[in-house]
Write a protein that holds these residues in place. Structure first.
Motif, PDB file in Angstrom:
ATOM      1  N   SER A 140       0.847  -1.178   0.000  1.00 47.65           N
ATOM      2  CA  SER A 140       0.000   0.000   0.000  1.00 47.65           C
ATOM      3  C   SER A 140       0.881   1.225   0.000  1.00 47.65           C
ATOM      4  N   LEU A 141       0.539   2.232  -0.756  1.00 45.16           N
ATOM      5  CA  LEU A 141       1.249   3.507  -0.682  1.00 45.16           C
ATOM      6  C   LEU A 141       0.229   4.596  -0.351  1.00 45.16           C
ATOM      7  N   ARG A 142      -0.703   4.859  -1.257  1.00 46.51           N
ATOM      8  CA  ARG A 142      -1.715   5.887  -1.037  1.00 46.51           C
ATOM      9  C   ARG A 142      -2.546   5.622   0.207  1.00 46.51           C
ATOM     10  N   ARG A 148      -1.968   3.684   2.760  1.00 45.50           N
ATOM     11  CA  ARG A 148      -1.170   3.733   3.970  1.00 45.50           C
ATOM     12  C   ARG A 148      -0.912   5.172   4.411  1.00 45.50           C
ATOM     13  N   LEU A 149      -0.389   5.974   3.488  1.00 49.77           N
ATOM     14  CA  LEU A 149      -0.030   7.345   3.857  1.00 49.77           C
ATOM     15  C   LEU A 149      -1.270   8.204   4.088  1.00 49.77           C
ATOM     16  N   SER A 150      -2.295   8.036   3.261  1.00 46.42           N
ATOM     17  CA  SER A 150      -3.458   8.924   3.394  1.00 46.42           C
ATOM     18  C   SER A 150      -4.263   8.593   4.649  1.00 46.42           C
ATOM     19  N   GLN A 173      -2.984   7.223   7.387  1.00 48.26           N
ATOM     20  CA  GLN A 173      -2.148   7.711   8.478  1.00 48.26           C
ATOM     21  C   GLN A 173      -2.308   9.228   8.629  1.00 48.26           C
ATOM     22  N   LYS A 174      -2.259   9.928   7.510  1.00 50.34           N
ATOM     23  CA  LYS A 174      -2.414  11.389   7.515  1.00 50.34           C
ATOM     24  C   LYS A 174      -3.788  11.778   8.068  1.00 50.34           C
ATOM     25  N   GLN A 195      -3.838  11.346  11.774  1.00 50.51           N
ATOM     26  CA  GLN A 195      -3.020  12.370  12.438  1.00 50.51           C
ATOM     27  C   GLN A 195      -3.722  13.731  12.392  1.00 50.51           C
ATOM     28  N   LEU A 203      -4.882   4.684  -9.148  1.00 53.56           N
ATOM     29  CA  LEU A 203      -3.434   4.523  -8.965  1.00 53.56           C
ATOM     30  C   LEU A 203      -3.141   3.330  -8.039  1.00 53.56           C
ATOM     31  N   PRO A 204      -1.993   2.637  -8.187  1.00 50.87           N
ATOM     32  CA  PRO A 204      -0.959   2.900  -9.185  1.00 50.87           C
ATOM     33  C   PRO A 204      -1.443   2.569 -10.586  1.00 50.87           C
ATOM     34  N   ILE A 244      -4.042  12.915  -9.500  1.00 51.44           N
ATOM     35  CA  ILE A 244      -3.370  13.452  -8.309  1.00 51.44           C
ATOM     36  C   ILE A 244      -4.404  14.071  -7.357  1.00 51.44           C
ATOM     37  N   ALA A 267      -5.905  11.281  -5.528  1.00 52.15           N
ATOM     38  CA  ALA A 267      -5.017  10.800  -4.467  1.00 52.15           C
ATOM     39  C   ALA A 267      -5.086  11.721  -3.253  1.00 52.15           C
ATOM     40  N   ASN A 268      -5.135  13.010  -3.502  1.00 53.92           N
ATOM     41  CA  ASN A 268      -5.252  13.958  -2.399  1.00 53.92           C
ATOM     42  C   ASN A 268      -6.563  13.747  -1.636  1.00 53.92           C
ATOM     43  N   ARG A 272      -8.038  11.084  -1.075  1.00 57.42           N
ATOM     44  CA  ARG A 272      -7.984   9.897  -0.214  1.00 57.42           C
ATOM     45  C   ARG A 272      -7.895  10.294   1.258  1.00 57.42           C
TER      46      ARG A 272
END
Lengths: 312, 312, 312
Positions: A47-49, A51-53, A55-56, A59, A270-271, A291, A294-295, A297
């Motif tokens: 996972s990239l998106r 996972r990071l989104s 987490q973001k 937070q 994506l990907p 993009i 993705a934002n 997300r």
């Protein structure tokens, strides 16, 4: 919201979309909500998106985030009831889900399908087992058959960029060298039936999605015809559903190009494989929304987590 | 500071060194600066010091930290323009960098060289691609040819421990069983030309570093002669630059010992192979500064991140 | 408390148990204690409960948490003094421990035994080396021969659930397909000699634990006899100590069942193999305390970390 296993857990879709868009303008306004709360992000797959989104998003709400790659960090999990665990699995989901619930306030989970055992994949054993045995809310970060956070993201993006009340949205299959899951097209198709759009699906014969999900969505086998007058073109590969998990076609003619797109906006979760799913000329143009998707997300996840925290 | 790809991104080196030293006495004084900001630490390669010290630096500034091991957690990345992505890479850097930029305020990146393709390594494709396609500042946590955070650390350490205005600093090659990158010696050599030191390099013939980096730094092939009167001896192995990535010598006589060191302070970036690069007697004596260097990694990173946050 | 390598580091066991129970009612009351402090969780082996509960405990105290999977994220570590490091290990524990101490205020460590080299395992080289070379307190998250956080958890759980002043506690061996460490039974046996319980151990002949640990604890080879009148039954597999690391029996008759348990409470450290160690009927009944034990892991860790932070 008590959990977020699938889109049906959303009480009011347009309302949640508006809430997510509102969060974009002031993402840190609710930081007290997650104070002293934690979320466990459990990954069985890459996972990239997500996972990071996610987490973001957590937070942004003031939560602590604990991440586990279950395949490498933890123990092999057993999902079968009544099994004699004398082989490779070291921990039963009954314990794992109940135990993790002791440490976090929300469990978010990613687990892809096998694509070999249709019945098992459709049973959604992993996420359903977590739901059954966890004592805290479970959030789907893409399961065997559904990716509802992505679909919520996509609905937010369409809402932001639509220029007419009822835009035409086309989901088009596109070629890919590997056999891919149905989670994204399933959830997208479901979501498009929940918001005000004209929705059609186009794919080669043999790529019909689960009819219980597409319902009476028009399926047009001629891509050119399907794309006519489209406001949004959502490209995605998936493997065959009927001939489960098989690749029936890798026809390059299904790749999305600028001339096919005309004036429509281009979307993808994506990907994305460039010049296989879609031509560079599309992704590198301002018709591409990938993009921005993705934002979104982050705000889809944040809207869902906020609802869950508020419900507790 | 808008980014930190290499030492040239520092506007005023002595000033940044002083700022880093000041942060040591009060590391938490600027915690409001990183409030609601996050940094993504992206690793293509192993890391201990860089990982922990950069995480610590960001937390000292109040930032949230998201860590990804890109090789295992995410998707195979494609770096070539115009490629038809029908093979092993699943995501293009164009999307990856732009997407990650949606979730974090700074991207920090570690990506080692191949040591097989000199031209490609020198193009610094990975970090340059992130810089090109990211919409947030990029920080180099060691790239194919440069490790500027380490060099800044080393300059801080020399500044703290020097006992004369213009100390003599010797960079000496030392043997190692594996072929190692040039990033650390490159950046150290560059940095020593930016601060007030007398700098010489010593190594066996065939280990000349890139002359565009060493410029007119004296190169002395006789280690004993080079070390005479040294105040600081910085040991490091690297593979051949001219015969790119090859091991030309593993001559044990180049190991740094107490008698060679005389009264000089010993430095190394770590990890260090004991009794190969340097004798136990040196590392275990108070002439060794390697732990103090490691500690300064935090403040080098914190000084850089602070400059970047203040610039936004 | 200056460190937590083993149970002997606890000054007053009943007092620490009471403190842990008090933390459960108000886990966030001491968040200022960990402000600007960080803990490094270093894993040489898999972990679920320990990883999440120690992370949770540290966050409850307001600490920042840095996690490293040392085998995959970092460098191969060398533990031998004076070795010429020209083979597979890239960094000596002397540097690693001293360096990590620069970045964190507490080091917590998990490192399992080899189960092939008894002498080496009993030397506890990894955790002892970290203790020797770290300049910050070290916490044992399960070492070769001890799991004191688990034993503290177990004592908390027995204290909470006991219905008489001096309950009878039985540690019973149970079968398992793999050779398991002695850390959990060792620490449990040690702890049961530190609190007010009647403690017996039952196992097949050949599974005697280290007599320096069990001391004069009664060992009863007849499981049925041992379990008579038990208030708490703690099941655990371990490999042979005398015939070090060997599996001497996989006798299914030693599995804990409902009829064997009678009215006793069931305990296990988890992960547990269902229908191998213990029958479903036990784990799925309200006689099982395994989830409550898992929950107490947080408060055991939090009580220990709090003591260490207060001592600094």
């Amino acid at each position: 919201m008590k959990q977020f296993l699938d889109l049906e857990d959303i009480q009011n879709v347009p309302n949640l979309i508006e809430k997510a868009i509102a969060l974009k303008t002031n993402p840190f306004a609710h930081k007290e909500l997650g104070n002293n709360k934690s979320i466990g992000l459990l990954f069985f797959n890459s996972s990239l998106r997500t996972r990071l989104s996610t987490q973001k998003a957590a937070q942004n709400l003031g939560m602590d985030v604990m991440i586990m790659n279950l395949n490498s960090d933890g123990w092999g999990l057993e999902f079968e009831d009544g099994s004699v665990m004398n082989a490779n699995t070291a921990e039963h989901i009954k314990e794992a889900a109940a135990v993790i619930s002791q440490y976090v306030d929300i469990i978010a989970l990613r687990a892809f399908p096998s694509l070999t055992d249709k019945k098992k994949d459709e049973e959604e054993q992993i996420i359903k087992s977590f739901q059954k045995y966890a004592s805290v809310p479970v959030v789907n970060m893409e399961s065997a058959t559904a990716h509802p956070l992505q679909a919520l993201t996509d609905a937010i993006t369409i809402t932001e960029f639509k220029q007419k009340n009822r835009p035409k949205v086309v989901l088009t299959w596109a070629p890919h060298p590997r056999a891919l899951p149905h989670a994204v097209p399933n959830s997208f198709a479901k979501m498009m039936q929940m918001i005000a759009v004209d929705f059609v699906i186009t794919h080669p014969k043999g790529y019909e999605l689960n009819p219980e999900i597409t319902k009476n969505t028009p399926i047009i086998y001629n891509q050119e015809e399907a794309l006519k007058g489209a406001d949004f073109v959502y490209a995605k590969n998936w493997s065959s559903y009927n001939d489960y998990g098989q690749i029936k076609s890798t026809d390059e003619n299904w790749m999305v190009t600028k001339s096919k797109l005309q004036t429509a906006k281009f979307m993808h979760c994506l990907p994305v494989r460039r010049n296989v799913i879609v031509a560079d000329e599309v992704l590198d143009s301002n018709q591409s929304l990938v993009i921005q998707q993705a934002n979104n997300r982050t705000y889809a996840a944040q809207a869902v987590l906020k609802e869950i925290l508020e419900n507790r």
